[in-house]
Design a protein around this motif. Structure first.
Motif, PDB file in Angstrom:
ATOM      1  N   LYS A  82      15.306  40.281 -76.743  1.00 47.77           N
ATOM      2  CA  LYS A  82      13.368  40.307 -77.220  1.00 47.77           C
ATOM      3  C   LYS A  82      13.618  41.630 -77.847  1.00 47.77           C
ATOM      4  O   LYS A  82      12.845  42.138 -78.758  1.00 47.77           O
ATOM      5  CB  LYS A  82      13.076  39.600 -77.200  1.00 47.77           C
ATOM      6  CG  LYS A  82      13.268  37.739 -77.151  1.00 47.77           C
ATOM      7  CD  LYS A  82      12.177  37.261 -77.110  1.00 47.77           C
ATOM      8  CE  LYS A  82      12.629  35.613 -77.127  1.00 47.77           C
ATOM      9  NZ  LYS A  82      11.221  34.719 -77.210  1.00 47.77           N
ATOM     10  N   ASN A  83      14.428  42.865 -76.822  1.00 48.69           N
ATOM     11  CA  ASN A  83      13.372  43.893 -76.982  1.00 48.69           C
ATOM     12  C   ASN A  83      12.073  44.373 -77.064  1.00 48.69           C
ATOM     13  O   ASN A  83      10.936  44.497 -77.111  1.00 48.69           O
ATOM     14  CB  ASN A  83      14.250  45.230 -77.659  1.00 48.69           C
ATOM     15  CG  ASN A  83      14.277  46.958 -78.024  1.00 48.69           C
ATOM     16  OD1 ASN A  83      14.536  46.403 -76.736  1.00 48.69           O
ATOM     17  ND2 ASN A  83      14.488  47.189 -78.673  1.00 48.69           N
ATOM     18  N   THR A  84      11.376  43.459 -75.526  1.00 50.90           N
ATOM     19  CA  THR A  84      10.482  43.202 -75.237  1.00 50.90           C
ATOM     20  C   THR A  84       9.804  43.267 -74.406  1.00 50.90           C
ATOM     21  O   THR A  84      10.829  42.491 -73.615  1.00 50.90           O
ATOM     22  CB  THR A  84       9.961  41.917 -76.154  1.00 50.90           C
ATOM     23  OG1 THR A  84      10.380  41.239 -77.758  1.00 50.90           O
ATOM     24  CG2 THR A  84       8.285  41.775 -75.992  1.00 50.90           C
TER      25      THR A  84
ATOM     26  N   GLU B  54       1.667  44.988 -80.521  1.00 49.56           N
ATOM     27  CA  GLU B  54       1.667  44.437 -80.116  1.00 49.56           C
ATOM     28  C   GLU B  54       1.210  43.284 -80.213  1.00 49.56           C
ATOM     29  O   GLU B  54       0.835  42.901 -81.534  1.00 49.56           O
ATOM     30  CB  GLU B  54       0.498  45.241 -79.167  1.00 49.56           C
ATOM     31  CG  GLU B  54       0.630  46.623 -78.420  1.00 49.56           C
ATOM     32  CD  GLU B  54       0.462  47.010 -79.378  1.00 49.56           C
ATOM     33  OE1 GLU B  54       0.136  48.209 -79.315  1.00 49.56           O
ATOM     34  OE2 GLU B  54       0.561  47.537 -80.464  1.00 49.56           O
TER      35      GLU B  54
ATOM     36  N   SER C 294      11.273  48.526 -82.031  1.00 50.29           N
ATOM     37  CA  SER C 294      12.504  48.454 -82.607  1.00 50.29           C
ATOM     38  C   SER C 294      13.034  49.777 -83.391  1.00 50.29           C
ATOM     39  O   SER C 294      11.768  50.740 -82.764  1.00 50.29           O
ATOM     40  CB  SER C 294      11.810  47.522 -83.679  1.00 50.29           C
ATOM     41  OG  SER C 294      10.394  48.565 -84.563  1.00 50.29           O
TER      42      SER C 294
ATOM     43  N   SER D 271       2.676  40.882 -75.167  1.00 54.40           N
ATOM     44  CA  SER D 271       3.772  41.176 -76.016  1.00 54.40           C
ATOM     45  C   SER D 271       4.104  42.667 -76.627  1.00 54.40           C
ATOM     46  O   SER D 271       2.943  42.909 -77.556  1.00 54.40           O
ATOM     47  CB  SER D 271       4.389  39.970 -76.391  1.00 54.40           C
ATOM     48  OG  SER D 271       4.604  38.791 -76.283  1.00 54.40           O
ATOM     49  N   CYS D 272       4.894  43.673 -75.655  1.00 55.37           N
ATOM     50  CA  CYS D 272       5.165  44.851 -76.763  1.00 55.37           C
ATOM     51  C   CYS D 272       6.305  44.788 -77.519  1.00 55.37           C
ATOM     52  O   CYS D 272       7.461  44.883 -76.545  1.00 55.37           O
ATOM     53  CB  CYS D 272       4.891  46.005 -75.981  1.00 55.37           C
ATOM     54  SG  CYS D 272       5.680  47.412 -76.401  1.00 55.37           S
ATOM     55  N   THR D 273       6.950  45.078 -78.440  1.00 51.62           N
ATOM     56  CA  THR D 273       8.451  44.058 -79.239  1.00 51.62           C
ATOM     57  C   THR D 273       8.616  45.825 -79.421  1.00 51.62           C
ATOM     58  O   THR D 273       7.946  46.041 -80.140  1.00 51.62           O
ATOM     59  CB  THR D 273       7.564  43.329 -79.812  1.00 51.62           C
ATOM     60  OG1 THR D 273       8.072  42.065 -79.895  1.00 51.62           O
ATOM     61  CG2 THR D 273       9.515  42.833 -81.024  1.00 51.62           C
TER      62      THR D 273
ATOM     63  N   ARG E 296      10.433  41.568 -68.919  1.00 52.88           N
ATOM     64  CA  ARG E 296      10.534  42.537 -69.829  1.00 52.88           C
ATOM     65  C   ARG E 296      12.086  41.209 -70.675  1.00 52.88           C
ATOM     66  O   ARG E 296      12.783  40.895 -69.567  1.00 52.88           O
ATOM     67  CB  ARG E 296      11.760  44.031 -69.333  1.00 52.88           C
ATOM     68  CG  ARG E 296      12.969  43.978 -70.719  1.00 52.88           C
ATOM     69  CD  ARG E 296      12.674  45.059 -70.034  1.00 52.88           C
ATOM     70  NE  ARG E 296      14.467  45.805 -70.935  1.00 52.88           N
ATOM     71  CZ  ARG E 296      15.457  46.727 -70.506  1.00 52.88           C
ATOM     72  NH1 ARG E 296      15.367  47.115 -70.122  1.00 52.88           N
ATOM     73  NH2 ARG E 296      16.385  47.073 -71.797  1.00 52.88           N
TER      74      ARG E 296
ATOM     75  N   TYR F 299       6.400  42.653 -71.245  1.00 48.79           N
ATOM     76  CA  TYR F 299       5.286  42.053 -71.415  1.00 48.79           C
ATOM     77  C   TYR F 299       4.901  42.191 -70.443  1.00 48.79           C
ATOM     78  O   TYR F 299       4.842  43.044 -69.635  1.00 48.79           O
ATOM     79  CB  TYR F 299       5.153  40.696 -71.298  1.00 48.79           C
ATOM     80  CG  TYR F 299       6.743  39.706 -72.349  1.00 48.79           C
ATOM     81  CD1 TYR F 299       7.993  39.301 -72.087  1.00 48.79           C
ATOM     82  CD2 TYR F 299       6.204  39.020 -72.729  1.00 48.79           C
ATOM     83  CE1 TYR F 299       8.709  38.901 -72.934  1.00 48.79           C
ATOM     84  CE2 TYR F 299       6.730  38.630 -74.156  1.00 48.79           C
ATOM     85  CZ  TYR F 299       8.352  38.251 -73.682  1.00 48.79           C
ATOM     86  OH  TYR F 299       9.003  37.380 -74.553  1.00 48.79           O
TER      87      TYR F 299
END
Length: 129
Positions: free
Chosen positions: A76-78, A6, A25, A21-23, A72, A80
């Motif tokens: 960025k595979n994120t 985050e 992986s 943001s929540c990225t 989304r 918000y």
């Protein structure tokens, strides 16, 4: 390895806005729902919103409805969390978490902590004048 990070927290005046943001992986968002939770000092962690990447459906709890929105960015595979009209009672550490199940829309609609197995480290949001 699945990981969530985050960012975007900070200090904001009442009535202001922040975007968290929540990225992700180690996995793609399509396979999971992403929940946002928060924990204020001395209080239990509570659900804020949930986003089902597969269907695009988003769910919000009562205190934030009409003020918070989730979006989304696939590239960025994120995910918000846009927070508007912030109030002092929104002050908390905000976490994102990933969950999956056989009926992800139903799971997402309840936003229960127990349905989410992977968590980020949290980001502090402080609303104060």
């Amino acid at each position: 390895q699945l990981q969530l990070v985050e960012s975007g927290g900070g200090l904001v005046q009442p009535g202001g806005s922040l975007r968290l943001s929540c990225t992700a992986s180690g996995f793609t968002l399509d396979s999971y729902v992403i929940g946002w939770f928060r924990q204020a000092p001395g209080k239990e962690r509570e659900g804020v919103s949930c986003f089902n990447s597969r269907t695009g459906n988003t769910y919000y709890t009562g205190p934030v409805k009409g003020r918070f929105t989730t979006s989304r960015d696939n590239a960025k595979n994120t995910v918000y969390l846009q927070m508007n009209s912030l109030r002092p009672e929104d002050t908390a550490v905000y976490y994102c978490a990933a969950g999956r199940g056989s009926n992800m829309d139903r799971m997402c609609s309840y936003i229960l902590l127990s349905d989410f197995g992977d968590w980020g480290q949290g980001t502090q949001v402080t609303v104060s004048s």
